[in-house]
Write a protein that holds these residues in place. Structure first.
Motif, short mmCIF file in Angstrom:
data_model
loop_
_atom_site.label_atom_id
_atom_site.label_comp_id
_atom_site.label_asym_id
_atom_site.label_seq_id
_atom_site.Cartn_x
_atom_site.Cartn_y
_atom_site.Cartn_z
N ARG A 26 -43.95 -56.63 8.43
CA ARG A 26 -42.75 -57.46 8.48
C ARG A 26 -43.00 -58.76 9.23
N LEU A 27 -43.67 -58.68 10.37
CA LEU A 27 -43.96 -59.88 11.15
C LEU A 27 -44.81 -60.87 10.36
N ARG A 28 -45.85 -60.36 9.72
CA ARG A 28 -46.75 -61.23 8.95
C ARG A 28 -46.03 -61.78 7.73
N THR A 29 -45.25 -60.95 7.08
CA THR A 29 -44.51 -61.38 5.90
C THR A 29 -43.48 -62.45 6.26
N GLU A 30 -42.77 -62.24 7.36
CA GLU A 30 -41.77 -63.24 7.80
C GLU A 30 -42.42 -64.60 8.01
N LEU A 36 -40.91 -70.77 2.57
CA LEU A 36 -40.23 -70.73 1.27
C LEU A 36 -38.71 -70.67 1.45
N GLY A 37 -38.26 -70.63 2.70
CA GLY A 37 -36.83 -70.54 2.97
C GLY A 37 -36.29 -69.13 2.79
N LEU A 38 -37.17 -68.15 2.84
CA LEU A 38 -36.78 -66.76 2.61
C LEU A 38 -37.01 -65.90 3.85
N ARG A 39 -36.22 -64.84 3.91
CA ARG A 39 -36.45 -63.77 4.87
C ARG A 39 -36.76 -62.51 4.06
N PRO A 40 -37.30 -61.48 4.70
CA PRO A 40 -37.63 -60.27 3.94
C PRO A 40 -36.47 -59.70 3.13
N ARG A 41 -35.27 -59.73 3.67
CA ARG A 41 -34.14 -59.18 2.91
C ARG A 41 -33.84 -60.01 1.67
N HIS A 42 -34.13 -61.31 1.72
CA HIS A 42 -34.00 -62.15 0.52
C HIS A 42 -35.01 -61.71 -0.53
N PHE A 43 -36.24 -61.50 -0.06
CA PHE A 43 -37.32 -61.10 -0.96
C PHE A 43 -36.99 -59.77 -1.66
N VAL A 44 -36.52 -58.81 -0.89
CA VAL A 44 -36.17 -57.51 -1.46
C VAL A 44 -35.05 -57.68 -2.49
N THR A 45 -34.05 -58.47 -2.17
CA THR A 45 -32.93 -58.67 -3.08
C THR A 45 -33.38 -59.33 -4.37
N LEU A 46 -34.19 -60.37 -4.25
CA LEU A 46 -34.68 -61.06 -5.45
C LEU A 46 -35.52 -60.12 -6.31
N THR A 47 -36.33 -59.29 -5.67
CA THR A 47 -37.16 -58.34 -6.40
C THR A 47 -36.30 -57.33 -7.15
N LEU A 48 -35.29 -56.80 -6.49
CA LEU A 48 -34.40 -55.84 -7.15
C LEU A 48 -33.68 -56.47 -8.33
N LEU A 49 -33.25 -57.72 -8.16
CA LEU A 49 -32.56 -58.40 -9.26
C LEU A 49 -33.50 -58.66 -10.43
#
Length: 154
Positions: A26-30, A36-49
């Motif tokens: 999570r730390l490295r990903t953040e 890119l203007g994203l947080r991990p929860r954004h990434f997860v949401t975009l992936t699910l969509l």
């Protein structure tokens, strides 16, 4: 009543190790998603969509295991960045369907490259076969948990 000792504890507890590994990742990903203007929860949401296609906000909240109010805030952030669009459901005008935009798809592609780089840093010591097995086991565990949680909610 006896107090458990270290000898009574299981020797292979996955929880703490998964938590530690998740924290490192999570730390490295953040750090890599922030430009890119994203947080991990954004990434997860975009992936699910992307993976599930357009979905209702309510269904998305269930998949994310988040309160609906928090999902609305999350979607507001993504929508203001032009990454998702909400439209009224033709079947039920009270519901919104959430979909990725073209910008959302492009940003998700960039984010996936960032996540691959983060995983390489954190999991680089594992062989390709070990990574595949880890992924398969995590996928199985999370999909089974999603099913049980969804059934419990219904």
């Amino acid at each position: 009543m006896t107090i458990p000792t270290a000898d009574d504890q299981p020797t292979e507890s996955s929880g703490p190790l998964l938590e530690h590994l998740a924290r490192l990742l999570r730390l490295r990903t953040e750090n890599l998603l922030t430009p890119l203007g994203l947080r991990p929860r954004h990434f997860v949401t975009l992936t699910l969509l992307r993976d599930g296609g357009g979905t209702t906000q309510q269904a998305l909240a269930a998949r994310l295991a988040m309160d609906g109010t928090n999902v609305v805030g999350l979607l507001n952030e993504l929508e203001s960045a032009g990454l998702v669009a909400r439209r009224r459901s033709p079947e039920d005008r009270r519901r919104h369907i959430v979909e990725l935009t073209d910008t959302g798809h492009a940003t998700l592609t960039q984010a996936e490259c960032a996540v691959v780089a983060a995983e390489e840093e954190v999991l680089g010591f594992l062989s390709s076969e070990e990574r595949h097995l880890l992924y398969a086991l995590l996928r199985k565990a999370t999909s089974e948990t999603e099913v049980r949680c969804t059934e419990a909610v219904l």
